[in-house]
Design a protein around this motif. Structure first.
Motif, PDB file in Angstrom:
ATOM      1  N   LYS A 286       0.854  -1.193   0.000  1.00  0.00           N
ATOM      2  CA  LYS A 286       0.000   0.000   0.000  1.00  0.00           C
ATOM      3  C   LYS A 286       0.889   1.241   0.000  1.00  0.00           C
ATOM      4  O   LYS A 286       1.810   1.348   0.815  1.00  0.00           O
ATOM      5  CB  LYS A 286      -0.855  -0.045   1.267  1.00  0.00           C
ATOM      6  CG  LYS A 286      -1.855   1.057   1.407  1.00  0.00           C
ATOM      7  CD  LYS A 286      -2.750   0.803   2.616  1.00  0.00           C
ATOM      8  CE  LYS A 286      -2.118   1.359   3.870  1.00  0.00           C
ATOM      9  NZ  LYS A 286      -3.043   1.435   5.011  1.00  0.00           N
ATOM     10  N   THR A 288       0.837   5.492   0.095  1.00  0.00           N
ATOM     11  CA  THR A 288       0.024   6.699   0.278  1.00  0.00           C
ATOM     12  C   THR A 288       0.833   7.918  -0.147  1.00  0.00           C
ATOM     13  O   THR A 288       1.976   8.105   0.278  1.00  0.00           O
ATOM     14  CB  THR A 288      -0.412   6.857   1.750  1.00  0.00           C
ATOM     15  OG1 THR A 288      -1.109   5.671   2.139  1.00  0.00           O
ATOM     16  CG2 THR A 288      -1.325   8.061   1.926  1.00  0.00           C
ATOM     17  N   MET A 315      -6.346  -1.332  -5.845  1.00  0.00           N
ATOM     18  CA  MET A 315      -7.307  -0.405  -5.240  1.00  0.00           C
ATOM     19  C   MET A 315      -6.773   1.024  -5.264  1.00  0.00           C
ATOM     20  O   MET A 315      -5.566   1.240  -5.161  1.00  0.00           O
ATOM     21  CB  MET A 315      -7.499  -0.777  -3.774  1.00  0.00           C
ATOM     22  CG  MET A 315      -8.194  -2.076  -3.558  1.00  0.00           C
ATOM     23  SD  MET A 315      -8.579  -2.138  -1.795  1.00  0.00           S
ATOM     24  CE  MET A 315      -9.086  -3.810  -1.640  1.00  0.00           C
ATOM     25  N   VAL A 317      -7.833   4.915  -3.447  1.00  0.00           N
ATOM     26  CA  VAL A 317      -8.734   5.676  -2.590  1.00  0.00           C
ATOM     27  C   VAL A 317      -8.205   7.096  -2.464  1.00  0.00           C
ATOM     28  O   VAL A 317      -7.015   7.303  -2.270  1.00  0.00           O
ATOM     29  CB  VAL A 317      -8.827   5.048  -1.175  1.00  0.00           C
ATOM     30  CG1 VAL A 317      -9.531   6.003  -0.217  1.00  0.00           C
ATOM     31  CG2 VAL A 317      -9.566   3.724  -1.221  1.00  0.00           C
ATOM     32  N   GLN A 318      -9.087   8.074  -2.625  1.00  0.00           N
ATOM     33  CA  GLN A 318      -8.691   9.458  -2.350  1.00  0.00           C
ATOM     34  C   GLN A 318      -9.506   9.957  -1.167  1.00  0.00           C
ATOM     35  O   GLN A 318     -10.728   9.808  -1.144  1.00  0.00           O
ATOM     36  CB  GLN A 318      -8.942  10.345  -3.565  1.00  0.00           C
ATOM     37  CG  GLN A 318      -8.622  11.820  -3.257  1.00  0.00           C
ATOM     38  CD  GLN A 318      -8.793  12.742  -4.458  1.00  0.00           C
ATOM     39  OE1 GLN A 318      -8.509  12.367  -5.565  1.00  0.00           O
ATOM     40  NE2 GLN A 318      -9.269  13.949  -4.202  1.00  0.00           N
ATOM     41  N   ASN A 319      -8.813  10.549  -0.195  1.00  0.00           N
ATOM     42  CA  ASN A 319      -9.533  11.063   0.967  1.00  0.00           C
ATOM     43  C   ASN A 319     -10.217  12.377   0.621  1.00  0.00           C
ATOM     44  O   ASN A 319      -9.836  13.043  -0.335  1.00  0.00           O
ATOM     45  CB  ASN A 319      -8.557  11.327   2.122  1.00  0.00           C
ATOM     46  CG  ASN A 319      -7.978  10.040   2.649  1.00  0.00           C
ATOM     47  OD1 ASN A 319      -8.187   8.971   2.080  1.00  0.00           O
ATOM     48  ND2 ASN A 319      -7.240  10.129   3.734  1.00  0.00           N
ATOM     49  N   THR A 331      -4.252   7.042  -1.811  1.00  0.00           N
ATOM     50  CA  THR A 331      -3.656   5.752  -1.448  1.00  0.00           C
ATOM     51  C   THR A 331      -3.979   4.725  -2.521  1.00  0.00           C
ATOM     52  O   THR A 331      -5.097   4.705  -3.039  1.00  0.00           O
ATOM     53  CB  THR A 331      -4.233   5.272  -0.094  1.00  0.00           C
ATOM     54  OG1 THR A 331      -3.998   6.287   0.878  1.00  0.00           O
ATOM     55  CG2 THR A 331      -3.574   3.982   0.363  1.00  0.00           C
ATOM     56  N   MET A 397      -8.969  -0.088   3.779  1.00  0.00           N
ATOM     57  CA  MET A 397      -9.431   0.386   2.466  1.00  0.00           C
ATOM     58  C   MET A 397     -10.582  -0.520   2.040  1.00  0.00           C
ATOM     59  O   MET A 397     -10.651  -1.670   2.462  1.00  0.00           O
ATOM     60  CB  MET A 397      -8.329   0.271   1.401  1.00  0.00           C
ATOM     61  CG  MET A 397      -7.179   1.233   1.555  1.00  0.00           C
ATOM     62  SD  MET A 397      -5.828   0.847   0.389  1.00  0.00           S
ATOM     63  CE  MET A 397      -6.337   1.734  -1.064  1.00  0.00           C
ATOM     64  N   SER A 399     -12.927  -1.617  -1.576  1.00  0.00           N
ATOM     65  CA  SER A 399     -13.281  -1.423  -2.983  1.00  0.00           C
ATOM     66  C   SER A 399     -14.304  -2.478  -3.365  1.00  0.00           C
ATOM     67  O   SER A 399     -14.397  -3.533  -2.727  1.00  0.00           O
ATOM     68  CB  SER A 399     -12.051  -1.492  -3.890  1.00  0.00           C
ATOM     69  OG  SER A 399     -11.756  -2.818  -4.221  1.00  0.00           O
TER      70      SER A 399
END
Ligand code: ASP
Ligand code: MG
Length: 441
Positions: A286, A288, A315, A317-319, A331, A397, A399
């Motif tokens: 992972k 970030t 995967m 992911v955007q915060n 991330t 996370m 998805s």
């Protein structure tokens, strides 16, 4: 008379006795009146041992030479298997991938099959011999160099040959009794399923299930060719990987020689379960990207950088950005082997992308729940997350796809997560699953 392609995995041919046992099984199929083409993997942990050797010799082994080295494993198993078959009074000839006509592109370590010209295999069959083909390898059309299809690629060799030879059945022999609802090595109560769809199997294979090579399932789906997964250690019926809604008959062992008849032979249509299984993957890392300015073009810059470095992302992911700073974190996960390369590429592009820092974590696991029935059944996510919560597992996370929910957890939590989810969906079998061989390496 049917034409049967049988693929035997490494744990099925782990030592001399195993090779002789497999030889008997092949000869039995032939004596039952079928034509047989065999695809074989390297014996036991041979491929892993060769990889270790290369890494001891060189910190970054040349990709062309790595392929040449790894294909040696299958050369050993195919030759000794042919010898064992001879001793049972039947003709057998071994062929490298190149000799068997497996033509690939030139991407070492992950070559794709672009053509199959199995003239020599057909000639061997014509002459009444059993062709034994080295799995997981081919020859590049342009460079003529020897290539490999990626780890676990012998399954794909088998499916490609089945299609090219218009064979009736593709049997993948392994060290468990078929496809299970989870890896029986970490979920002992996993249940063997009689049937699974290509779509579900693709999601399971893409999310860490190692029982079948992902590309073999893609290939089989493209040709709508059922794959029959079974154990070489038992006579149990195994699992069929087929398209949705197919009727099948496992009792007969073999399909009818008539391809079209396969969809309608005997058998009952099994009700489609909601959940096909739980997969896990410990092979990802992972990354970030911390403090990315929240403005158009930033994500594009990050992912272009990673694309240029040929990193396969999983995967993302955007915060939500913090109002006070106008910055956000992005991330993503990628194969652990590509993690360092991803960091280096981003570091090089720091001026273009503009971020504060990078975090790297490879102590993660991905746990995925897969099932075509998810599409039409509410409450699947609720049950899934409740099970993880009750097991004390923190979700890092999330998805989803139409037929899958995946989470990233700590690597240490992988067994607890898989077992909790497996039980929550009522997948547990009464007894323990049998793992006949293999070191699970
Ligand atoms: N021997 C190769 C590997 O270990 C190919 C295979 O087993 O399918 O990845
Ligand atoms: Mg395999």
């Amino acid at each position: 008379m049917s034409l049967v392609v049988q693929k035997y995995g490494g744990s099925s041919v782990a030592d001399a006795d195993a090779v002789k046992r497999v030889a008997r099984r092949i000869v039995e199929t032939k004596k039952a009146g079928h034509q047989v083409v065999v695809v074989v993997s390297a014996m036991g942990d041979t491929t892993d041992n060769l990889v270790d050797l290369a890494n001891q010799v060189s910190p970054q082994p040349a990709a062309r030479e790595m392929d040449m080295l790894l294909t040696a494993g299958e050369r050993i198993s195919m030759a000794v298997l042919a010898m064992a078959i001879h001793d049972l009074g039947v003709q057998a000839h071994s062929y490298t991938g190149s000799q068997a006509g497996l033509i690939t592109d030139s991407k070492h370590g992950r070559a794709r099959i672009i053509d199959v010209t199995p003239g020599r295999i057909e000639a061997a069959l014509e002459a009444g011999a059993i062709p034994i083909v080295a799995g997981f390898q081919g020859v590049a059309q342009t460079t003529k160099d020897i290539t490999t299809l990626g780890r676990g690629g012998s399954d794909t060799t088998a499916v490609a040959l089945t299609a090219a030879l218009h064979a009736d059945v593709c049997e993948i022999y392994t060290d468990v009794d078929g496809i299970f609802t989870a890896d029986p090595r970490i979920a002992p109560t996993a249940r063997q399923v009689p049937r699974i769809t290509y779509e579900e199997m693709l999601e399971l294979a893409a999310n860490g299930a190692k029982v079948l090579h992902l590309r073999c399932v893609e290939y089989a789906r493209r040709f709508d060719m059922p794959i029959h997964v079974r154990s070489s250690f038992s006579a149990r019926p195994g699992t069929l990987v087929v398209s949705e809604g197919r009727t099948l008959d496992l009792a007969s062992g073999l399909f009818s020689a008539d391809r079209a008849a396969r969809t309608t032979i005997g058998g009952t249509t099994l009700e489609q379960p909601i959940i096909a299984g739980v997969a896990h993957d410990l092979g990802d890392a992972k990354v970030t990207v911390v403090g990315v300015p929240d403005k158009p073009g930033e994500a594009a810059a990050i992912f272009q950088t990673l694309a240029d470095a040929e990193i396969n992302l999983d995967m993302i992911v955007q915060n939500v950005s913090a109002a006070s700073t106008g910055r956000t974190d992005v991330t993503f996960t990628c194969p652990m082997g590509d993690g360092k390369k991803a960091l280096a590429a981003l570091e090089n592009a720091r001026d273009v992308v503009g971020f504060e820092s990078l975090l790297y974590d490879d102590q993660i696991a991905k746990v995925s729940l897969v099932g075509a029935g998810m599409r039409s059944h509410p409450g699947v996510s609720a049950t899934f997350f409740r099970a993880l919560a009750d097991a004390g597992v923190n979700v890092e996370m999330i998805s989803t796809s139409e037929i899958r929910i995946s989470v990233v957890t700590r690597a240490d939590d992988v067994e607890a997560s898989v077992q909790a989810v497996h039980s929550a969906f009522g997948l547990d079998a009464d007894g323990e699953a049998i793992v006949y061989g293999g070191t699970g390496r």
